[in-house]
Design a protein around this motif. Structure first.
Motif, PDB file in Angstrom:
ATOM      1  N   ARG A  23      -6.217  -4.258  -0.025  1.00 56.66           N
ATOM      2  CA  ARG A  23      -6.494  -4.436   1.408  1.00 56.66           C
ATOM      3  C   ARG A  23      -6.994  -5.862   1.680  1.00 56.66           C
ATOM      4  O   ARG A  23      -6.671  -6.462   2.693  1.00 56.66           O
ATOM      5  CB  ARG A  23      -7.507  -3.386   1.883  1.00 56.66           C
ATOM      6  CG  ARG A  23      -6.830  -2.017   2.060  1.00 56.66           C
ATOM      7  CD  ARG A  23      -7.747  -1.012   2.693  1.00 56.66           C
ATOM      8  NE  ARG A  23      -8.685  -0.496   1.715  1.00 56.66           N
ATOM      9  CZ  ARG A  23      -9.980  -0.280   1.954  1.00 56.66           C
ATOM     10  NH1 ARG A  23     -10.485  -0.545   3.134  1.00 56.66           N
ATOM     11  NH2 ARG A  23     -10.758   0.194   1.019  1.00 56.66           N
ATOM     12  N   LEU A  24      -7.752  -6.397   0.703  1.00 58.39           N
ATOM     13  CA  LEU A  24      -8.235  -7.775   0.835  1.00 58.39           C
ATOM     14  C   LEU A  24      -7.064  -8.756   0.780  1.00 58.39           C
ATOM     15  O   LEU A  24      -6.991  -9.717   1.550  1.00 58.39           O
ATOM     16  CB  LEU A  24      -9.234  -8.077  -0.288  1.00 58.39           C
ATOM     17  CG  LEU A  24     -10.035  -9.364  -0.151  1.00 58.39           C
ATOM     18  CD1 LEU A  24     -10.849  -9.366   1.137  1.00 58.39           C
ATOM     19  CD2 LEU A  24     -10.972  -9.536  -1.346  1.00 58.39           C
TER      20      LEU A  24
ATOM     21  N   HIS B  54      -6.347  -2.515   9.005  1.00 53.00           N
ATOM     22  CA  HIS B  54      -5.965  -1.980   7.694  1.00 53.00           C
ATOM     23  C   HIS B  54      -7.069  -2.220   6.681  1.00 53.00           C
ATOM     24  O   HIS B  54      -7.405  -1.342   5.868  1.00 53.00           O
ATOM     25  CB  HIS B  54      -4.663  -2.652   7.246  1.00 53.00           C
ATOM     26  CG  HIS B  54      -4.171  -2.187   5.926  1.00 53.00           C
ATOM     27  ND1 HIS B  54      -4.423  -2.873   4.755  1.00 53.00           N
ATOM     28  CD2 HIS B  54      -3.438  -1.106   5.574  1.00 53.00           C
ATOM     29  CE1 HIS B  54      -3.862  -2.247   3.747  1.00 53.00           C
ATOM     30  NE2 HIS B  54      -3.257  -1.169   4.218  1.00 53.00           N
ATOM     31  N   PHE B  55      -7.703  -3.397   6.730  1.00 52.96           N
ATOM     32  CA  PHE B  55      -8.790  -3.702   5.801  1.00 52.96           C
ATOM     33  C   PHE B  55      -9.950  -2.728   6.011  1.00 52.96           C
ATOM     34  O   PHE B  55     -10.606  -2.300   5.054  1.00 52.96           O
ATOM     35  CB  PHE B  55      -9.271  -5.146   6.001  1.00 52.96           C
ATOM     36  CG  PHE B  55     -10.363  -5.528   5.055  1.00 52.96           C
ATOM     37  CD1 PHE B  55     -10.097  -5.699   3.696  1.00 52.96           C
ATOM     38  CD2 PHE B  55     -11.664  -5.697   5.501  1.00 52.96           C
ATOM     39  CE1 PHE B  55     -11.102  -6.027   2.811  1.00 52.96           C
ATOM     40  CE2 PHE B  55     -12.675  -6.027   4.612  1.00 52.96           C
ATOM     41  CZ  PHE B  55     -12.397  -6.192   3.271  1.00 52.96           C
TER      42      PHE B  55
ATOM     43  N   GLY C 210      -9.673   0.227   6.682  1.00 53.54           N
ATOM     44  CA  GLY C 210      -9.260   1.560   6.245  1.00 53.54           C
ATOM     45  C   GLY C 210      -8.721   2.416   7.376  1.00 53.54           C
ATOM     46  O   GLY C 210      -8.631   3.633   7.249  1.00 53.54           O
TER      47      GLY C 210
ATOM     48  N   THR D 218       0.857  -1.185   0.000  1.00 55.64           N
ATOM     49  CA  THR D 218       0.000   0.000   0.000  1.00 55.64           C
ATOM     50  C   THR D 218       0.890   1.231   0.000  1.00 55.64           C
ATOM     51  O   THR D 218       2.077   1.145   0.297  1.00 55.64           O
ATOM     52  CB  THR D 218      -0.896   0.064   1.253  1.00 55.64           C
ATOM     53  OG1 THR D 218      -0.043   0.035   2.382  1.00 55.64           O
ATOM     54  CG2 THR D 218      -1.858  -1.099   1.299  1.00 55.64           C
TER      55      THR D 218
ATOM     56  N   SER E 228      -4.368   2.435  -1.968  1.00 57.40           N
ATOM     57  CA  SER E 228      -4.553   1.169  -1.275  1.00 57.40           C
ATOM     58  C   SER E 228      -5.981   0.696  -1.547  1.00 57.40           C
ATOM     59  O   SER E 228      -6.881   0.916  -0.771  1.00 57.40           O
ATOM     60  CB  SER E 228      -4.322   1.397   0.213  1.00 57.40           C
ATOM     61  OG  SER E 228      -4.568   0.225   0.907  1.00 57.40           O
ATOM     62  N   SER E 229      -6.170   0.074  -2.711  1.00 52.97           N
ATOM     63  CA  SER E 229      -7.510  -0.285  -3.158  1.00 52.97           C
ATOM     64  C   SER E 229      -8.082  -1.399  -2.288  1.00 52.97           C
ATOM     65  O   SER E 229      -7.370  -2.040  -1.513  1.00 52.97           O
ATOM     66  CB  SER E 229      -7.433  -0.765  -4.589  1.00 52.97           C
ATOM     67  OG  SER E 229      -6.666  -1.959  -4.590  1.00 52.97           O
ATOM     68  N   LEU E 230      -9.362  -1.606  -2.474  1.00 51.96           N
ATOM     69  CA  LEU E 230     -10.030  -2.674  -1.731  1.00 51.96           C
ATOM     70  C   LEU E 230      -9.351  -4.014  -2.004  1.00 51.96           C
ATOM     71  O   LEU E 230      -9.142  -4.810  -1.091  1.00 51.96           O
ATOM     72  CB  LEU E 230     -11.508  -2.720  -2.143  1.00 51.96           C
ATOM     73  CG  LEU E 230     -12.344  -3.773  -1.428  1.00 51.96           C
ATOM     74  CD1 LEU E 230     -12.437  -3.502   0.058  1.00 51.96           C
ATOM     75  CD2 LEU E 230     -13.743  -3.841  -2.041  1.00 51.96           C
ATOM     76  N   ALA E 231      -8.967  -4.221  -3.274  1.00 51.82           N
ATOM     77  CA  ALA E 231      -8.334  -5.493  -3.635  1.00 51.82           C
ATOM     78  C   ALA E 231      -7.031  -5.689  -2.862  1.00 51.82           C
ATOM     79  O   ALA E 231      -6.746  -6.773  -2.354  1.00 51.82           O
ATOM     80  CB  ALA E 231      -8.081  -5.543  -5.130  1.00 51.82           C
TER      81      ALA E 231
END
Ligand SMILES: C[S@@+](CC[C@H](N)C(=O)[O-])C[C@H]1O[C@@H](n2cnc3c(N)ncnc32)[C@H](O)[C@@H]1O
Length: 264
Positions: free
Chosen positions: A22-23, A177-178, A180, A4, A17-20
């Protein structure tokens, strides 16, 4: 490669730091935790000699055996690899270096993952040294030694929950972190057993490693080297804790024993 974008260790994840990503970070942390937990359960079997195929005392019969010198050397090498990884990566300097190249969210998970992998290497390469050093024949005393060993493992697990199990093994950091957010820095805590001694997790390990009805030479080597390593680990850990928490930790160290309540 950075997972990220951060402007510093405590900076919030940016839009990059996109959702993908973070996932992905969450899955990495989750996988590291699962591998750690499996490795921990295997450690209980490896040391106590129950359930698992390969233990500190006996190996799956392959027909080949190592000489005592080869066994001693290999065992010392695999224990040293574990010790260097474990202590090296736990230092503040290493953490600062790591977070220059990767997200702080995965620093603890990476530590946990590599510690688990070095332990798996130890289980795999360990050479039992089956000569018996002591064998408690009295059934009641033997039962007491076995129970003591399991009690040691329970103290270890219980104490991790006292100072925050999921933070210690990196899950809190990846979940936060996931979501946000940025994980809070580790807090100094003294709940429960930590009011009696400063290192209940390490005490639990020492009890688990030594409390056995039958002590083989290999088991003795394992217990002696890991106990010596724990004392080195305590020295390094307390140096970091004093640097992080200053007089608060110094006062705690003056008031509370290291491993044996009221004694030392
Ligand atoms: C494997 S744990 C061992 C903790 C402790 N030495 C023990 O034996 O119970 C190591 C981590 O715990 C943290 N730690 C040690 N004492 C702590 C305390 N009183 N409160 C919060 N974290 C602590 C250290 O900074 C390190 O990250």
């Amino acid at each position: 490669m950075s997972i990220t974008m951060h402007t510093g260790p405590n900076a919030a994840p940016t839009a990059v730091s996109s959702l993908a990503m973070r996932l992905l970070t969450l899955c990495y942390g989750g996988l590291a935790y699962l591998i750690f937990f499996g490795t921990f359960l295997y450690a209980v079997g490896f040391v106590s000699g129950y359930v698992v195929p390969k233990t500190v005392d006996k190996t799956v019969d392959t027909g080949s055996t190592s000489s005592l010198t080869t066994a001693l050397l290999i065992n010392l090498v695999v224990m040293s690899i574990f010790a260097v990884q474990h202590s090296g990566m736990a230092r503040q300097g290493f953490k600062r270096l790591f977070t220059r190249f990767a997200s702080p969210a995965i620093e603890r998970s990476t530590y946990v993952l590599l510690a688990s992998l070095t332990l798996i290497l130890l289980y795999w390469q360990w050479r039992p040294m089956p000569a018996v050093v002591w064998n408690i024949e009295n059934p009641a005393l033997a039962g007491l030694a076995t129970t003591g060993g399991f009690l040691g493992w329970l103290i270890v697990l219980y104490s991790t929950f006292l100072i925050s199990h999921f933070e210690l093994f990196g899950l809190t950091q990846v979940v936060t972190h996931f979501a946000g957010r940025v994980a809070e820095p580790m807090k100094f805590k003294t709940p429960g057993l930590y009011r009696l001694i400063r290192h209940p997790i390490y005490l639990g390990f020492i009890i688990a490693f030594w409390s056995t009805p039958t002590m083989t030479l290999g088991h003795l080597l394992f217990a002696a080297v890991t106990t010596a390593y724990i004392f080195v680990g305590i020295y390094l850990e307390e140096r970091d804790l004093v640097a992080l928490f200053g007089s608060e930790y110094r006062r705690y160290r003056e008031k509370v024993a290291m491993l044996v309540p009221g004694i030392f």
